[in-house]
Design a protein around this motif. Structure first.
Motif, PDB file in Angstrom:
ATOM      1  N   TYR A 155      30.423 -42.138 142.396  1.00 35.88           N
ATOM      2  CA  TYR A 155      31.149 -41.569 143.520  1.00 35.88           C
ATOM      3  C   TYR A 155      32.313 -40.703 143.048  1.00 35.88           C
ATOM      4  CZ  TYR A 155      28.778 -43.726 147.455  1.00 35.88           C
ATOM      5  OH  TYR A 155      27.857 -44.053 148.403  1.00 35.88           O
ATOM      6  N   ASP A 201      34.185 -40.035 152.146  1.00 33.81           N
ATOM      7  CA  ASP A 201      33.248 -40.566 151.148  1.00 33.81           C
ATOM      8  C   ASP A 201      33.629 -41.974 150.704  1.00 33.81           C
ATOM      9  OD1 ASP A 201      31.742 -37.789 150.042  1.00 33.81           O
ATOM     10  OD2 ASP A 201      33.754 -37.525 150.844  1.00 33.81           O
ATOM     11  N   LEU A 212      31.321 -45.611 149.651  1.00 38.19           N
ATOM     12  CA  LEU A 212      31.516 -46.422 148.450  1.00 38.19           C
ATOM     13  C   LEU A 212      31.805 -47.863 148.853  1.00 38.19           C
ATOM     14  CD1 LEU A 212      31.944 -46.882 145.432  1.00 38.19           C
ATOM     15  CD2 LEU A 212      34.291 -46.034 145.701  1.00 38.19           C
TER      16      LEU A 212
END
Length: 205
Positions: free
Chosen positions: A196, A159, A163
Motif C-alpha cells: 500500500y 486508501d 489497508l
C-alpha cells in the motif's frame, strides 16, 4: 475562456477544502519503510526462536515462556517506535514540499480517531500478555490496528481504509491459525504496508 477560469476556480476551491478537512501529507514512503522495519523485526524474532530451540515451521503448537514473551513484546515496541519515527520524517518532508503544516486541527482529529482503537487494542493485548494468552496477541494487534486505520480514514487519504480492512480480515483469519502469528504479523505489518505504501507513493507523492 470564462468557462475555463470557472473550472479552475472550482478546482482550486475543491483543493482548499480537501486540504482543510483531510491530512493529505501522509507519505507512501513511510508505509514502505514501516513494512521493511516490520519484516526485519519478524526475521529477528525468528532467530530468537532458533536461539530458544523452537523450530517455528515444524507445524507444532509452540509454548512461549513468560520471559520469551517479554522479549518478543520488547521487539514489537521497538518496531513500533522505528516505524512511527520513519513515518513522521517522511510525512514532515512531504508537508514541507507542499508548503503545508504538519500539525494542525485536522492532524489532531486524525490522531485522536486513530489512537482510540489503537490504545484500546494496546491495553487488550497487554491483558492477553498478562494472562499468558500469547497466541492471541498477534491477531488482536492486526484487528485493532486495522480498526484504527478505518476509523482515521475520514481525515486522511481514502486508501488507508482499504489497508485497514485488509488488516482486520488478516487478523480474523489469524484467530483460526493460532501459533502462526509471526507469519500473519509479517504479512500484515510488513508486506501489506510495503504494497500500500508503494501504491500510495505512485498515486500521491
Amino acid at each position: 475562456m470564462e468557462s475555463k477560469n470557472y473550472q479552475d476556480e472550482l478546482a482550486h476551491i475543491r483543493q482548499m477544502m480537501e486540504r482543510s478537512s483531510r491530512f493529505i501529507s501522509l507519505s507512501g514512503l513511510s508505509g514502505v519503510i514501516a513494512g521493511i522495519v516490520a519484516l526485519l523485526g519478524s526475521v529477528y524474532v525468528y532467530f530468537i526462536f532458533q536461539r530458544e530451540g523452537i523450530n517455528y515451521f515444524d507445524g507444532q503448537r509452540n509454548i512461549y515462556t513468560p520471559s520469551l514473551a517479554k522479549e518478543l513484546f520488547f521487539v514489537a515496541i521497538m518496531v513500533l517506535i522505528l516505524a512511527i519515527s520513519s513515518g513522521y520524517i517522511f510525512t514532515a518532508r512531504k508537508s514541507k514540499k507542499q508548503n503545508l503544516r504538519v500539525w494542525d486541527a485536522t492532524t489532531k482529529r486524525l490522531l485522536i480517531n486513530f489512537a482510540i482503537p489503537l490504545v484500546a487494542g494496546g491495553f487488550f493485548c497487554l491483558a492477553l500478555w498478562y494472562h499468558h494468552y500469547f497466541p492471541l496477541i498477534a491477531p488482536s494487534m492486526l484487528i485493532f490496528y486495522g480498526l484504527a486505520l478505518i476509523n482515521a480514514e475520514r481525515y486522511t487519504l481514502s486508501d488507508v481504509k482499504y489497508l485497514g480492512i485488509c488488516e482486520v480480515i488478516l487478523g480474523i483469519i489469524a484467530l483460526f491459525w493460532l501459533g502462526w502469528g509471526l507469519i500473519f504479523w509479517a504479512i500484515g505489518f510488513g508486506f501489506l504496508h510495503i504494497f500500500y505504501g508503494t501504491m500510495m507513493y505512485r498515486k500521491y507523492d
